[in-house]
Scaffold this motif. Structure first.
Motif, PDB file in Angstrom:
ATOM      1  N   TYR A  25       0.805  -1.217   0.000  1.00 24.24           N
ATOM      2  CA  TYR A  25       0.000   0.000   0.000  1.00 24.24           C
ATOM      3  C   TYR A  25       0.841   1.272   0.000  1.00 24.24           C
ATOM      4  O   TYR A  25       0.296   2.378  -0.063  1.00 24.24           O
ATOM      5  CB  TYR A  25      -0.956   0.005   1.189  1.00 24.24           C
ATOM      6  N   ALA A  26       2.152   1.133   0.041  1.00 19.67           N
ATOM      7  CA  ALA A  26       3.025   2.307  -0.066  1.00 19.67           C
ATOM      8  C   ALA A  26       3.136   2.794  -1.509  1.00 19.67           C
ATOM      9  O   ALA A  26       3.691   3.867  -1.758  1.00 19.67           O
ATOM     10  CB  ALA A  26       4.410   1.986   0.477  1.00 19.67           C
ATOM     11  N   ALA A  27       2.617   2.042  -2.454  1.00 13.85           N
ATOM     12  CA  ALA A  27       2.682   2.436  -3.868  1.00 13.85           C
ATOM     13  C   ALA A  27       1.940   3.746  -4.097  1.00 13.85           C
ATOM     14  O   ALA A  27       1.051   4.132  -3.339  1.00 13.85           O
ATOM     15  CB  ALA A  27       2.095   1.330  -4.737  1.00 13.85           C
ATOM     16  N   ASP A  28       2.291   4.421  -5.192  1.00 17.85           N
ATOM     17  CA  ASP A  28       1.748   5.748  -5.467  1.00 17.85           C
ATOM     18  C   ASP A  28       0.362   5.734  -6.095  1.00 17.85           C
ATOM     19  O   ASP A  28      -0.351   6.737  -6.039  1.00 17.85           O
ATOM     20  CB  ASP A  28       2.698   6.517  -6.397  1.00 17.85           C
ATOM     21  N   THR A  29      -0.016   4.625  -6.714  1.00 22.47           N
ATOM     22  CA  THR A  29      -1.299   4.570  -7.409  1.00 22.47           C
ATOM     23  C   THR A  29      -2.071   3.329  -6.994  1.00 22.47           C
ATOM     24  O   THR A  29      -1.492   2.338  -6.524  1.00 22.47           O
ATOM     25  CB  THR A  29      -1.104   4.534  -8.932  1.00 22.47           C
ATOM     26  N   VAL A  30      -3.392   3.367  -7.192  1.00 21.32           N
ATOM     27  CA  VAL A  30      -4.211   2.197  -6.892  1.00 21.32           C
ATOM     28  C   VAL A  30      -3.844   1.050  -7.822  1.00 21.32           C
ATOM     29  O   VAL A  30      -3.833  -0.120  -7.409  1.00 21.32           O
ATOM     30  CB  VAL A  30      -5.710   2.534  -7.006  1.00 21.32           C
ATOM     31  N   GLU A  31      -3.533   1.372  -9.078  1.00 24.06           N
ATOM     32  CA  GLU A  31      -3.139   0.321 -10.021  1.00 24.06           C
ATOM     33  C   GLU A  31      -1.919  -0.437  -9.517  1.00 24.06           C
ATOM     34  O   GLU A  31      -1.875  -1.680  -9.549  1.00 24.06           O
ATOM     35  CB  GLU A  31      -2.822   0.918 -11.403  1.00 24.06           C
ATOM     36  N   THR A  88     -13.558  -5.391  -6.945  1.00 26.04           N
ATOM     37  CA  THR A  88     -15.021  -5.245  -6.885  1.00 26.04           C
ATOM     38  C   THR A  88     -15.456  -3.834  -6.490  1.00 26.04           C
ATOM     39  O   THR A  88     -16.635  -3.523  -6.564  1.00 26.04           O
ATOM     40  CB  THR A  88     -15.626  -6.231  -5.865  1.00 26.04           C
ATOM     41  N   ARG A  89     -14.527  -2.996  -6.054  1.00 24.67           N
ATOM     42  CA  ARG A  89     -14.867  -1.668  -5.567  1.00 24.67           C
ATOM     43  C   ARG A  89     -14.964  -0.663  -6.714  1.00 24.67           C
ATOM     44  O   ARG A  89     -14.440  -0.884  -7.799  1.00 24.67           O
ATOM     45  CB  ARG A  89     -13.824  -1.192  -4.549  1.00 24.67           C
ATOM     46  N   SER A 102     -14.022   5.662  -6.623  1.00 27.95           N
ATOM     47  CA  SER A 102     -13.919   5.770  -5.176  1.00 27.95           C
ATOM     48  C   SER A 102     -12.533   5.376  -4.679  1.00 27.95           C
ATOM     49  O   SER A 102     -11.992   6.000  -3.758  1.00 27.95           O
ATOM     50  CB  SER A 102     -14.977   4.891  -4.501  1.00 27.95           C
ATOM     51  N   LEU A 103     -11.959   4.326  -5.251  1.00 31.08           N
ATOM     52  CA  LEU A 103     -10.631   3.898  -4.829  1.00 31.08           C
ATOM     53  C   LEU A 103      -9.598   4.986  -5.064  1.00 31.08           C
ATOM     54  O   LEU A 103      -8.778   5.302  -4.187  1.00 31.08           O
ATOM     55  CB  LEU A 103     -10.226   2.628  -5.575  1.00 31.08           C
ATOM     56  N   LYS A 104      -9.639   5.597  -6.245  1.00 34.65           N
ATOM     57  CA  LYS A 104      -8.631   6.618  -6.551  1.00 34.65           C
ATOM     58  C   LYS A 104      -8.831   7.884  -5.721  1.00 34.65           C
ATOM     59  O   LYS A 104      -7.865   8.484  -5.246  1.00 34.65           O
ATOM     60  CB  LYS A 104      -8.651   6.940  -8.050  1.00 34.65           C
ATOM     61  N   VAL A 105     -10.066   8.270  -5.524  1.00 35.51           N
ATOM     62  CA  VAL A 105     -10.327   9.460  -4.713  1.00 35.51           C
ATOM     63  C   VAL A 105      -9.967   9.186  -3.252  1.00 35.51           C
ATOM     64  O   VAL A 105      -9.396  10.046  -2.564  1.00 35.51           O
ATOM     65  CB  VAL A 105     -11.792   9.909  -4.855  1.00 35.51           C
ATOM     66  N   PRO A 154     -16.573   4.999 -14.534  1.00 39.09           N
ATOM     67  CA  PRO A 154     -16.099   3.907 -15.384  1.00 39.09           C
ATOM     68  C   PRO A 154     -15.851   2.640 -14.568  1.00 39.09           C
ATOM     69  O   PRO A 154     -15.791   2.693 -13.335  1.00 39.09           O
ATOM     70  CB  PRO A 154     -14.801   4.465 -15.970  1.00 39.09           C
ATOM     71  N   ASP A 155     -15.668   1.541 -15.262  1.00 34.00           N
ATOM     72  CA  ASP A 155     -15.526   0.259 -14.579  1.00 34.00           C
ATOM     73  C   ASP A 155     -14.085  -0.235 -14.517  1.00 34.00           C
ATOM     74  O   ASP A 155     -13.837  -1.359 -14.094  1.00 34.00           O
ATOM     75  CB  ASP A 155     -16.404  -0.800 -15.247  1.00 34.00           C
ATOM     76  N   ARG A 156     -13.136   0.628 -14.921  1.00 34.49           N
ATOM     77  CA  ARG A 156     -11.716   0.256 -14.882  1.00 34.49           C
ATOM     78  C   ARG A 156     -10.910   1.386 -14.249  1.00 34.49           C
ATOM     79  O   ARG A 156     -11.185   2.574 -14.491  1.00 34.49           O
ATOM     80  CB  ARG A 156     -11.174  -0.005 -16.290  1.00 34.49           C
ATOM     81  N   LEU A 157      -9.915   1.033 -13.477  1.00 35.81           N
ATOM     82  CA  LEU A 157      -9.059   2.039 -12.863  1.00 35.81           C
ATOM     83  C   LEU A 157      -8.398   2.929 -13.900  1.00 35.81           C
ATOM     84  O   LEU A 157      -8.293   4.152 -13.717  1.00 35.81           O
ATOM     85  CB  LEU A 157      -7.983   1.360 -12.007  1.00 35.81           C
TER      86      LEU A 157
END
Length: 356
Positions: A231-237, A260-261, A265-268, A321-324
């Motif tokens: 989780y220290a990574a810079d992006t959700v991807e 599934t999320r 929302s994940l990126k924000v 959208p449905d993809r990061l």
């Protein structure tokens, strides 16, 4: 039940008791309840006969499952969101007030404590958990973000534990709540009633000490290595990629949950957590969360997420959208811009904004 019955108020000895009283709805928090709690806190703050405030939930299932998101769904779908914005303004101001309350405010976080329930309890001066406690901020599953000061609380958790909980929405028990800084003391559920009653006649520290015990073992400490690394990574991807490739079964399960999320929302949420670390105060974090919440009302994912999880219960949200990769930096940034209407203004306006 009348509206006034949704929060029961009474004083006994030197304590004022707030009991959330919608047990069939797992004490879900609505606007009427927020106002009633705030009015009680005002009265007891200025009542020299009340030395301590105690928050608890009616029924056996938990303190509070969160905000009344069915009402938010109705408002966002047909009402333009004005009622939801008004609810959040008062709720977030109440969260701030709880954190600043001048008298001991003791939250009994027994059973399920989620979303808005965390806002009523985790900012308290004294936070009690039991072996039945299940605490979570599950908002990314309904196309929303951790709010009620949740980004502030989780951003201050050790390492990247808060990021893990914010993105996955995973629930934790007593020991992990203590580790995360969401709670202060463990009291066995069988002693909770005696603790609450004892606060009517004795001081908080001695009463808590008389009933507190050692919490049963938690789970998160054993997973710190992969959680902190992934989780220290810079992006959700990159986070999801690290989780999937880590070789740890629990990490792979976390990656599957993130798939599934709501991608938006994940990126924000990740951006909000990282920003909250630098904001320095609960007030500024609540201001940020209010802007995000207002922006979420104009996004399809909040209505769709509540529909899938709560209304129709098909558990199959269709995110847009449905993809990061399709969630742009501009879309994320939009959630941090000032709202079309008045800002919350807790951080900028100080006491004047809080008391307006």
């Amino acid at each position: 039940m009348s509206a006034d019955d949704s929060v029961l108020l009474h004083t006994e000895g030197r304590a004022g008791y707030l009991t959330l009283n919608r047990p069939r709805a797992l004490n879900a928090l609505d606007h009427t309840m927020v106002r009633r709690i705030d009015e009680a806190l005002t009265a007891w703050e200025h009542d020299p006969a009340v030395a301590t405030v105690v928050l608890r939930g009616a029924g056996a299932r938990g303190l509070c499952a969160g905000g009344d998101i069915r009402a938010i769904h109705r408002d966002a779908s047909a009402g333009g969101g004005a009622s939801s914005r008004a609810f959040w303004r008062d709720e977030y101001r109440l969260n701030d007030r709880i954190a600043r309350y001048p008298k001991p405010y003791v939250a009994l976080m027994d059973g399920i404590v989620m979303g808005g329930g965390v806002g009523l309890s985790a900012h308290a001066g004294v936070r009690i958990v039991t072996e039945r406690s299940r605490i979570a901020m599950p908002e990314t599953g309904i196309g929303f973000v951790p709010d009620v000061g949740g980004t502030f609380l989780l951003a201050r958790a050790p390492g990247e534990l808060g990021t893990h909980l914010a993105l996955t929405g995973a629930a934790v028990g007593a020991a992990d709540a203590l580790l995360l800084g969401l709670a202060d003391h463990f009291v066995p559920a069988a002693r909770l009633s005696d603790l609450a009653d004892g606060l009517a006649g004795a001081g908080v520290p001695e009463t808590v000490a008389r009933h507190a015990a050692t919490a049963p073992g938690g789970e998160l400490a054993a997973h710190r290595e992969w959680i902190d690394s992934c989780y220290a990574a810079d992006t959700v991807e990159e986070i999801t990629e690290r989780l999937a490739d880590s070789g740890e079964q629990a990490a792979k399960e976390a990656a599957e949950t993130l798939y599934t999320r709501s991608p938006t929302s994940l990126k924000v949420t990740l951006a909000a957590l990282r920003r909250a670390r630098a904001l320095g105060s609960l007030e500024h974090a609540l201001d940020q969360e209010y802007r995000i919440a207002c922006a979420m009302l104009t996004s399809p994912d909040l209505v769709e997420g509540i529909r899938a999880q709560i209304i129709d219960k098909d558990r199959d949200p269709r995110w847009t959208p449905d993809r990061l990769a399709a969630v742009t930096a501009a879309e994320v940034a939009r959630h941090f811009a000032p709202p079309a209407g008045p800002d919350l203004g807790l951080g900028a306006g100080g006491a004047a904004a809080r008391d307006a």
